[in-house]
Design an enzyme around this catalytic site. Structure first.
Site, PDB file in Angstrom:
ATOM      1  N   GLY A 307       0.823  -1.210   0.000  1.00 14.69           N
ATOM      2  CA  GLY A 307       0.000   0.000   0.000  1.00 14.69           C
ATOM      3  C   GLY A 307       0.855   1.258   0.000  1.00 14.69           C
ATOM      4  CB  SER A 308       0.053   4.643   1.270  1.00 16.75           C
ATOM      5  OG  SER A 308      -1.171   4.736   0.577  1.00 16.75           O
ATOM      6  CB  THR A 309       4.590   1.862   3.454  1.00 19.78           C
ATOM      7  OG1 THR A 309       4.083   0.598   3.017  1.00 19.78           O
ATOM      8  CG2 THR A 309       4.001   2.207   4.805  1.00 19.78           C
ATOM      9  CE  LYS A 311      -0.046   6.259  -2.122  1.00 21.95           C
ATOM     10  NZ  LYS A 311      -1.184   6.972  -1.496  1.00 21.95           N
TER      11      LYS A 311
END
Length: 650
Positions: A307-309, A311
């Site tokens: 997920g967003s980690t 990014k």
């Protein structure tokens, strides 16, 4: 009979005699020379009894030489049937002294074998009492037992040994060659019936003790991590959780906590009450499957969509390749259409509107990173995934490490590129993510996570030291500096603000990973941080698998991370440095957290208000069932205490 016939017979007899003599001479030569050593060994084996002596297995110490796995001297009790004079008396005596079933013992005592082992790990005191009784046929031998003083501390990391004192999982298995040592022997002469000869010589060949392993784990930090994640998993009724604390500069793992854990001193007892209640209904294979699940180290054995980690990787690649700067502008309308498919921002149906690169991180806006992925292109993006180590194992010195599952370059279309840019459509291990995160903020070096530090003997002399190179540089120091500043803003004003601790500069990235199949309503809330932001010493990852109620990374993992960092940063002697704003608002006052568990939320709010401390609640009930920080811990005034209420559904 003619003289010629007599002569022929005589020659035949002589030939036979010569042949027989030659054969016997050859046979004697063959037995004495060719088979001498073998036959002598077999004869010695028949005439002696060989009892093995278990060596002292090497200890496992934490980085401060605190014993995490140690060897304790015990005894083993055996019987020799040929020497027993009264089998019933022997069985009854052993049943009483060893607290064992009489019928089972009587059966063992009467087995027609050279030596029958009755029980291992017998306390020295009981063994000495048996020895003083001098009962014919009962043999007491020295033995050792593996003891884990902290029970379940770092259970999935340390591992345990089997009955043969051989490592089964974790470090016990990985470093077994160093820890095991070699067995000794006790040799005694016996007669043809296996009875020990009177005045016979006993030969003792001493065992060689194993070497000791010193590891990078810090027992204090490990305890902080385990207490914190255990409370979080219980409070959120999650399936499991994990925390890893790693040196951002060299990859040394200071803590690796999994919840639920298990007792290393009793590793074959399941840690799930529901399973324990029906344990007897499972087949042996089913029981082992459940035990293997309990022993799994989530941080290295399993993969998940980060997920967003993730990014941080997309952002670092964008800066490194020059497709974006911190001032680059983007637009979020709540979704982006890619390849005819509408891919939403997590904030949909609301939109973030116009925002720059830094704000994209602060708000974790998916369209910003889809734009970066498109600008990089599939080939370059795929190259950076490989560069950051997602196509390879990290090399951590723990058994069973998994490897990431990625698309081949030819299979990355526009939709795949878009979803991969914000951490979906591929799977990695938590430790792979941490390795990439460390490289992003340590100047660009891809470190090797590791636990083993060195091997020492019982006198503390160095036997072998394990060196781990810093690794290849995958991004420039300039990009790394930019990313540190960007990620610090995420904690200061963005989605990670619930981890903000006055006086400490902390950077990080939250994530809410949707588990497959999509739409199942199952998530992994996570948060990866580093501190101090200006010169990172540690990088920390918190994961909570399938939390009930609120599931966003900032909401769920943020308070957990704050609790952990508030404990370990002072322990690591990282001093707080308050800026002017913090000095003005905080007054640098400190208070001890009171005991709030069992109290009503209203009473807790009143108590904390008088102390100058804010309160944040999770749940809809009225009675507090848990709290962060725990009672007695010292915190800054105007900081926040998190309390979990009796009904934690949100």
């Amino acid at each position: 009979m003619t003289t010629l016939s007599m002569r022929r017979k005589l020659l035949l007899i002589m030939a036979i005699a010569v042949f027989a003599l030659a054969f016997l001479t050859f046979r004697v030569f063959y037995i004495q020379i060719a088979q001498g050593e073998t036959l002598q060994a077999r004869a010695y084996e028949q005439q002696t009894r060989d009892r093995l002596i278990t060596p002292n297995r090497g200890n496992i110490y934490d980085r401060n030489m605190v014993g995490l796995a140690v060897t304790q001297t015990v005894a083993s009790v055996s019987v020799i049937r040929a020497q027993i004079e009264d089998a019933e008396f022997v069985a009854q005596t052993l049943s009483t002294m060893l607290d064992m079933d009489y019928d089972l013992l009587y059966e063992k005592v009467n087995r027609r074998v050279a030596l029958e082992r009755i029980k291992n790990n017998v306390p020295i005191e009981i063994a000495e009492q048996l020895r003083q009784m001098r009962i014919p046929g009962i043999i007491i031998d020295e033995d050792v037992a593996r003891i884990y003083p902290f029970s379940g501390l770092a259970a999935q990391v340390i591992g345990f040994v089997g009955r043969d004192n051989q490592g089964i999982i974790g470090l016990e298995a990985k470093y077994d060659a160093y820890l095991a040592g070699s067995r000794g022997r006790i040799l005694t002469e016996t007669d043809a019936r296996g009875r020990e000869l009177i005045d016979s010589e006993t030969i003792r060949i001493a065992p060689q003790d194993g070497y000791n392993l010193v590891i990078t784990i810090d027992a204090v930090i490990q305890q902080f991590a385990e207490q914190t994640i255990a409370v979080a998993v219980e409070s959120k009724s999650a399936v499991r959780g994990a925390i890893v604390v790693m040196d951002a500069q060299n990859g040394a793992i200071l803590a690796m906590a999994n919840a639920p854990g298990f007792d290393l001193n009793d590793p074959f007892t399941i840690n799930n009450a529901d399973l324990e209640a029906i344990w007897g209904s499972f087949t042996t294979e089913e029981q082992m499957n459940h035990l293997n699940q309990m022993w799994r180290n989530f941080t290295i054995n399993d993969t998940y969509e980060p997920g967003s980690t993730f990014k941080i990787v997309t952002g670092a690649a964008g800066i490194e390749e020059g497709v974006a700067t911190t001032e680059s502008m983007f637009n979020c309308s709540g979704f982006t259409v890619v390849g005819g498919r509408q891919i939403r921002c997590w904030r949909h149906p609301r939109a973030h509107g116009s925002l720059n690169f830094v704000e994209g991180f602060q708000h974790s806006c998916n369209p910003v990173f889809m734009s970066l992925g498109e600008a990089l292109g599939a080939e370059v993006f795929h190259e950076y995934m490989q560069r950051f180590g997602f196509a390879e194992r990290t090399g951590v010195d723990l058994p069973g490490e998994a490897v990431g599952i990625m698309f081949a370059l030819e299979n990355i279309g526009s939709v795949e590129l878009a979803t991969m840019s914000f951490g979906q459509s591929f799977q990695i291990t938590p430790l792979q993510l941490m390795r990439a995160g460390a490289a992003t903020i340590n100047g660009g070096y891809l470190v090797t996570p590791h636990v083993g530090m060195k091997i020492v003997d019982n006198d503390g002399n160095l036997v072998e030291e394990f060196f781990h190179e810093r690794g290849r540089q995958i991004i420039s120091p300039t990009t790394s500096e930019i990313m540190k500043d960007v990620l610090e803003s995420v904690v200061y004003v963005g989605t990670g603000n619930r981890t903000y601790i006055p006086g400490y500069r902390i950077g990080g990235k939250t994530a809410t990973s949707q588990k497959l199949p999509r739409g199942s309503g199952r998530y992994i809330a996570s948060f990866m941080t580093f501190a101090p932001a200006e010169n990172p010493e540690i990088i920390v990852l918190v994961l909570i698998d399938e939390p009930k109620g609120a599931y966003y990374g900032g909401q769920v993992a943020g308070p957990v991370m704050k609790q952990l960092l508030a404990s370990i940063l002072p322990y690591l002697e990282i001093e707080p440095i308050f800026n002017e704003e913090e000095l003005a608002t905080e007054g640098v006052g400190q208070v001890a957290v009171p005991q709030l568990i069992g109290q009503s939320v209203r009473d807790a709010q009143n108590i904390l208000r008088t102390l100058g401390v804010d309160v944040e609640t999770f749940g809809t009930g009225q009675i507090i069932i848990n709290q962060f920080p725990l009672a007695g811990e010292v915190i800054n005034q105007n900081s926040r205490v998190i309390v979990y209420l009796s009904d934690n559904e949100m």
